[in-house]
Design an enzyme around this catalytic site. Structure first.
Site, PDB file in Angstrom:
ATOM      1  N   SER A 169       0.834  -1.210   0.000  1.00  0.00           N
ATOM      2  CA  SER A 169       0.000   0.000   0.000  1.00  0.00           C
ATOM      3  C   SER A 169       0.863   1.252   0.000  1.00  0.00           C
ATOM      4  O   SER A 169       1.961   1.272   0.570  1.00  0.00           O
ATOM      5  CB  SER A 169      -0.851  -0.024   1.273  1.00  0.00           C
ATOM      6  OG  SER A 169      -1.430   1.238   1.508  1.00  0.00           O
ATOM      7  N   TYR A 191      -1.901  -1.379  11.050  1.00  0.00           N
ATOM      8  CA  TYR A 191      -2.175  -1.839   9.682  1.00  0.00           C
ATOM      9  C   TYR A 191      -1.010  -1.481   8.762  1.00  0.00           C
ATOM     10  O   TYR A 191      -0.466  -2.324   8.048  1.00  0.00           O
ATOM     11  CB  TYR A 191      -3.476  -1.205   9.161  1.00  0.00           C
ATOM     12  CG  TYR A 191      -3.591  -1.205   7.669  1.00  0.00           C
ATOM     13  CD1 TYR A 191      -3.947  -2.364   6.989  1.00  0.00           C
ATOM     14  CD2 TYR A 191      -3.298  -0.058   6.915  1.00  0.00           C
ATOM     15  CE1 TYR A 191      -4.023  -2.375   5.599  1.00  0.00           C
ATOM     16  CE2 TYR A 191      -3.374  -0.065   5.539  1.00  0.00           C
ATOM     17  CZ  TYR A 191      -3.741  -1.224   4.891  1.00  0.00           C
ATOM     18  OH  TYR A 191      -3.804  -1.229   3.520  1.00  0.00           O
ATOM     19  N   LYS A 198       2.001  -3.800   6.618  1.00  0.00           N
ATOM     20  CA  LYS A 198       2.369  -3.721   5.193  1.00  0.00           C
ATOM     21  C   LYS A 198       3.893  -3.605   5.063  1.00  0.00           C
ATOM     22  O   LYS A 198       4.511  -4.261   4.236  1.00  0.00           O
ATOM     23  CB  LYS A 198       1.676  -2.529   4.517  1.00  0.00           C
ATOM     24  CG  LYS A 198       0.175  -2.693   4.367  1.00  0.00           C
ATOM     25  CD  LYS A 198      -0.185  -3.848   3.437  1.00  0.00           C
ATOM     26  CE  LYS A 198      -1.660  -4.133   3.381  1.00  0.00           C
ATOM     27  NZ  LYS A 198      -2.008  -5.433   2.784  1.00  0.00           N
TER      28      LYS A 198
HETATM   29  N1  UFG Z   1     -12.683  10.946   3.223  1.00  0.00           N
HETATM   30  C1  UFG Z   1     -13.702  11.849   3.527  1.00  0.00           C
HETATM   31  N2  UFG Z   1     -14.868  11.349   4.018  1.00  0.00           N
HETATM   32  C2  UFG Z   1     -15.077  10.016   4.211  1.00  0.00           C
HETATM   33  C3  UFG Z   1     -14.041   9.112   3.888  1.00  0.00           C
HETATM   34  C4  UFG Z   1     -12.859   9.626   3.405  1.00  0.00           C
HETATM   35  O1  UFG Z   1     -13.554  13.052   3.378  1.00  0.00           O
HETATM   36  O2  UFG Z   1     -16.164   9.638   4.663  1.00  0.00           O
HETATM   37  C5  UFG Z   1     -11.430  11.480   2.687  1.00  0.00           C
HETATM   38  C6  UFG Z   1     -10.233  11.172   3.567  1.00  0.00           C
HETATM   39  O3  UFG Z   1     -10.078  12.163   4.543  1.00  0.00           O
HETATM   40  C7  UFG Z   1      -9.116  11.136   2.542  1.00  0.00           C
HETATM   41  C8  UFG Z   1      -9.798  10.640   1.245  1.00  0.00           C
HETATM   42  O4  UFG Z   1     -11.181  10.837   1.463  1.00  0.00           O
HETATM   43  O5  UFG Z   1      -8.655  12.427   2.312  1.00  0.00           O
HETATM   44  C9  UFG Z   1      -9.561   9.170   0.986  1.00  0.00           C
HETATM   45  O6  UFG Z   1      -9.897   8.452   2.169  1.00  0.00           O
HETATM   46  P1  UFG Z   1     -10.014   6.858   2.175  1.00  0.00           P
HETATM   47  O7  UFG Z   1     -10.367   6.451   3.575  1.00  0.00           O
HETATM   48  O8  UFG Z   1     -10.899   6.406   1.069  1.00  0.00           O
HETATM   49  O9  UFG Z   1      -8.567   6.412   1.793  1.00  0.00           O
HETATM   50  P2  UFG Z   1      -7.192   6.701   2.526  1.00  0.00           P
HETATM   51  O10 UFG Z   1      -6.382   7.488   1.568  1.00  0.00           O
HETATM   52  O11 UFG Z   1      -7.337   7.246   3.886  1.00  0.00           O
HETATM   53  O12 UFG Z   1      -6.745   5.211   2.749  1.00  0.00           O
HETATM   54  C10 UFG Z   1      -6.306   4.443   1.712  1.00  0.00           C
HETATM   55  C11 UFG Z   1      -6.557   2.965   2.001  1.00  0.00           C
HETATM   56  C12 UFG Z   1      -5.781   2.515   3.187  1.00  0.00           C
HETATM   57  C13 UFG Z   1      -4.358   2.942   3.096  1.00  0.00           C
HETATM   58  C14 UFG Z   1      -4.284   4.420   2.839  1.00  0.00           C
HETATM   59  C15 UFG Z   1      -2.916   4.962   2.679  1.00  0.00           C
HETATM   60  O13 UFG Z   1      -7.929   2.731   2.217  1.00  0.00           O
HETATM   61  O14 UFG Z   1      -5.836   1.112   3.227  1.00  0.00           O
HETATM   62  O15 UFG Z   1      -4.975   4.710   1.636  1.00  0.00           O
HETATM   63  O16 UFG Z   1      -2.305   4.404   1.591  1.00  0.00           O
HETATM   64  F1  UFG Z   1      -3.713   2.678   4.236  1.00  0.00           F
END
Ligand code: UFG
Length: 341
Positions: free
Chosen positions: A126, A151, A155
């Site tokens: 990831s 988590y 990785k």
């Molecule tokens: N976000 C919102 N509202 C929500 C959900 C997410 O605004 O309800 C925003 C988050 O703040 C972030 C973006 O959308 O800025 C993406 O969020 P995600 O949770 O979809 O994804 P992440 O980038 O946080 O996480 C992903 C993977 C993880 C991994 C991470 C870092 O889901 O497994 O990338 O690589 F660890």
């Protein structure tokens, strides 16, 4: 004879899409999954899309004795290991569960591959390993940052387990694919992302809000140092991501690897903000999404996107699907699941 690939976690989101692409590229596939966070619907979807009678084994890859029977029964040369727990927040609350699940299962995979002489493994890594990177976009040489969640730590540790194992055990080869943000669904709308409970990730939260299951999307922060103040990510279509696994397996089975352990970023190479993604979702699906700006979410990095030059040049792989196509497919899948016309 066809090359056979064992796909652990093959009933999951990325695993099921990868099983489809492998079969369509001419590989035989065996799916192993404990169905702890997935169900047989995805396996049925894979069978329906491909017309192949894909073997499925319900097994916990942490149970070495039970998992060994899969190695005894099927003669695959390659394993793609998806089976793992993946919720960042849950891993902070239950670190021991995460370390046990994610490390034990991967150690079992590598040990059994060594024992049974099965050479090729792809590990699902990831972009989380980069943390808040000092320079963007990140290349595979960008230093990893200390993990900010158990988590993320699993990785990094599994990448290291793979690196050290291929160095120590002749005949073992591995590729770690560092995924950016996988989104979307198969164009058939027969498989897609199906989180249990309240989604943690952005796109399933958006599609559930559009479907009326969630009242309102919370956008976590609009005061970041980005063009519109919301976080920037690299959203990679799950079908493109699945195809990256096919070329990684082919690279190893055809003896084209440049080293016994290789790492590739799998993204689009383009950063998209949360608000940009919401707007695109609304535009391509002709609907209005109920959303509000709320406080930042703890642990979010501000911006990250991939430099994909290595995957482009070495694997000959490119992300092909546009964000419009991806977000249409995500909505078609949600509608299919909820029976919306
Ligand atoms: N976000 C919102 N509202 C929500 C959900 C997410 O605004 O309800 C925003 C988050 O703040 C972030 C973006 O959308 O800025 C993406 O969020 P995600 O949770 O979809 O994804 P992440 O980038 O946080 O996480 C992903 C993977 C993880 C991994 C991470 C870092 O889901 O497994 O990338 O690589 F660890």
């Amino acid at each position: 004879m066809k090359e056979c690939v064992l796909v652990t976690g093959g009933a999951g989101y990325i695993g099921s899409h990868t099983a489809v692409e492998l079969i369509e590229a001419g590989f035989d596939v065996v799916i192993a999954d404990n169905l702890s966070n997935s169900d047989m619907g995805a396996v049925e979807g894979v069978r329906k899309i491909t017309g192949a009678d894909v073997p499925f084994v319900q097994v916990d890859t942490c149970d070495r004795a039970a998992f060994e029977k899969v190695f005894e029964k099927y003669s695959f040369n390659s394993v793609i290991h998806f089976a793992a727990s993946k919720a960042v927040g849950e891993s902070v609350a239950q670190p021991l569960m995460y370390y046990r699940n994610n490390l034990t299962s991967f150690i079992n995979v590598v040990e059994l591959m060594k024992q049974y002489g099965r050479p090729n493994v792809v590990f699902s890594s990831s972009a989380t390993v980069y943390g808040e990177a000092d320079t963007l976009p990140v290349t595979e040489r960008t230093p990893r940052k200390p993990a900010t969640s158990p988590y993320g730590n699993t990785k990094q540790m599994c990448e290291d387990i793979l690196r050290d194992s291929v160095a120590a055990y002749p005949g073992l080869r591995g590729i770690a694919l560092r995924y950016f943000n996988p989104v979307g669904a198969h164009p058939s709308a027969l498989i897609g992302e199906l989180p249990r409970g309240v989604p943690n990730n952005l796109v399933p939260f958006i599609t559930q809000t559009a479907a009326g299951i969630r009242e309102c999307l919370s956008v976590f922060g609009d005061d970041y140092n980005t063009p519109d103040g919301s976080c920037v990510r690299d959203y990679i279509d799950v079908v493109d991501l699945a195809k990256a696994h096919v070329v990684a397996i082919a690279r190893m089975t055809q003896g084209k690897s440049k080293a016994d352990y290789e790492i590739f970023n799998i993204g689009t190479g383009k950063g998209v903000s949360v608000l940009e993604l919401v707007r695109t979702f609304e535009e391509v699906n002709h609907l209005k999404l109920n959303y509000k700006i709320v406080e930042r979410r703890a642990g979010d990095v501000e911006s990250i996107w991939a430099d994909t030059t290595l995957a482009n040049d070495e694997l000959g792989w490119h992300a092909e699907r546009t964000l419009d196509q991806t977000l249409r497919a995500a909505w078609e899948w949600e509608k299919h699941v909820r029976g919306i016309k």
